[in-house]
Design an enzyme around this catalytic site. Structure first.
Site, PDB file in Angstrom:
ATOM      1  N   THR A   1       0.821  -1.214   0.000  1.00 25.27           N
ATOM      2  CA  THR A   1       0.000   0.000   0.000  1.00 25.27           C
ATOM      3  C   THR A   1       0.851   1.259   0.000  1.00 25.27           C
ATOM      4  O   THR A   1       0.482   2.266  -0.619  1.00 25.27           O
ATOM      5  CB  THR A   1      -0.953  -0.005   1.213  1.00 25.27           C
ATOM      6  OG1 THR A   1      -1.815  -1.142   1.112  1.00 25.27           O
ATOM      7  CG2 THR A   1      -1.796   1.254   1.269  1.00 25.27           C
TER       8      THR A   1
ATOM      9  N   THR B   1       1.150  -4.691   4.024  1.00 21.95           N
ATOM     10  CA  THR B   1       0.802  -5.092   5.386  1.00 21.95           C
ATOM     11  C   THR B   1       0.166  -6.477   5.478  1.00 21.95           C
ATOM     12  O   THR B   1       0.204  -7.101   6.537  1.00 21.95           O
ATOM     13  CB  THR B   1      -0.155  -4.067   6.021  1.00 21.95           C
ATOM     14  OG1 THR B   1      -1.327  -3.957   5.204  1.00 21.95           O
ATOM     15  CG2 THR B   1       0.511  -2.705   6.143  1.00 21.95           C
ATOM     16  N   ASP B   2      -0.410  -6.982   4.392  1.00 18.49           N
ATOM     17  CA  ASP B   2      -1.157  -8.242   4.480  1.00 18.49           C
ATOM     18  C   ASP B   2      -0.278  -9.428   4.857  1.00 18.49           C
ATOM     19  O   ASP B   2      -0.711 -10.318   5.597  1.00 18.49           O
ATOM     20  CB  ASP B   2      -1.866  -8.537   3.160  1.00 18.49           C
ATOM     21  CG  ASP B   2      -3.109  -7.672   2.961  1.00 18.49           C
ATOM     22  OD1 ASP B   2      -3.379  -6.815   3.816  1.00 18.49           O
ATOM     23  OD2 ASP B   2      -3.804  -7.872   1.944  1.00 18.49           O
TER      24      ASP B   2
END
Length: 340
Positions: free
Chosen positions: A16, A90-91
């Protein structure tokens, strides 16, 4: 006399923090220099950029994680480097950070960070997170791989994404944070315990298949059996409660282990350890069948531990003992397996 600037290498992998609007949604496409241009650089730090990948982290592969691992070690081979920052989606950040921590043997830090809002968003969190990560990488030593997010410093081990959208995205639900960043200073509150680091996997190593299976009401052992038939060398069973499933799961796990599959047992519960309390398919029986309890490691990091054990040893007994050491059961089992 001026103090020599701290030299930090930033490895950009997408996520992101590097994402822009693609017409229907956001996706990573900005190079590291554009990501870095959004952030202020702390005083006394110089930065260099390596564009390694540019992917949304759900698409990240184990092969790419190993490329990141080797790149970090290559960068740290230069004694003039003071630390590394990895910008990451971040996942799956928790999986990459923990895998690198398992192999990290250098006192210089590797600091993961990212963002919950895309590049250029009003009030975006990426610039602040990047500033804090740079400052942390230039400041701390002997803490292993870290995650810096929303002004907090976390150990890689145990830290998971706990918020889908909020800025305070990461925490260790079962343990304390390492510290915090504020007013241009990094404050360390807790030093994480880490096992002896593993050697780097061989560049020619074949990546093993490692699957995850979750228990739930009405679940049967079909997906355990399917994973074995698909060639899985490792399985993570995401159980209920303190590590409980059913007698059918115990039978399937036992059969998988007899075929040389390395099995780790974790839980879908957010916090607390996996513990041998219940029978009739509970953790007592699963441990008796040979599954390795992973303590407070949750699914993604349990899988990283299984992957690391499979890549670091060839014999089933050694792999199990190594996994036990990695998850915190001590080195005695590994010594016994090596001597056998």
């Amino acid at each position: 006399m001026e103090t020599q600037a701290r030299r930090i290498v930033v490895i950009s992998t997408g996520g992101t923090i590097a994402s822009r609007w693609q017409g229907t949604g956001f996706a990573a496409d900005a190079p590291g220099r554009e990501v870095m241009a959004t952030a202020a650089i702390p005083h006394g730090i110089t930065s260099e950029i390596i564009d390694l990948f540019n992917v949304n982290s759900p698409r990240l592969t184990s092969a790419q994680q190993l490329t990141l691992l080797r790149t970090v070690h290559e960068v740290l081979a230069d004694p003039g480097v003071d630390g590394i920052v990895v910008t990451h989606g971040t996942d799956t950040l928790e999986e990459s950070a923990f895998l690198l921590d398992l192999h990290h043997h250098d006192p210089r830090p590797v600091v993961f960070t990212g963002a919950q809002k895309p590049l250029g968003a009003e009030g975006g969190d990426g610039p602040g997170n990047l500033y804090d990560a740079l400052l942390t990488a230039a400041t701390v030593r002997d803490l292993g791989v870290l995650v810096v997010f929303d002004g907090k410093v976390h150990a890689a081990r145990g830290t998971v994404k706990t918020q889908t959208l909020a800025a305070d995205a990461f925490a260790d639900p079962s343990g304390p944070r390492v510290g915090k960043v504020g007013f241009g200073k990094v404050s360390i509150e807790h030093r994480p315990e880490r096992p002896e680091p593993l050697p780097l996997p061989e560049p020619t190593a074949t990546l093993p298949r490692v699957d995850m299976v979750m228990h739930h009401v009405d679940a049967d052992a079909l997906f355990v059996e399917t994973a074995v038939e698909a060639g899985a060398q490792g399985i993570v069973l995401v159980a209920t409660g303190a590590g409980n499933a059913t007698p059918e799961f115990v039978a399937a796990i036992s059969a998988a282990i007899e075929r040389g599959v390395l099995v780790a047992l974790t839980t879908r519960v957010q916090a607390g350890p996996v513990t041998e309390i219940y029978t009739h398919g509970g953790a007592v029986d699963l441990a008796g069948a040979g599954a390795v309890l992973t303590g407070t490691l949750r699914a993604g990091q349990a899988r990283s531990a299984v992957l690391a054990a499979l890549l670091s040893a060839s014999r089933p007994g050694e792999r199990e003992a190594l996994l036990r050491r990695v998850v915190g059961e001590g080195a005695a089992a590994l010594d016994e397996a090596a001597a056998a």
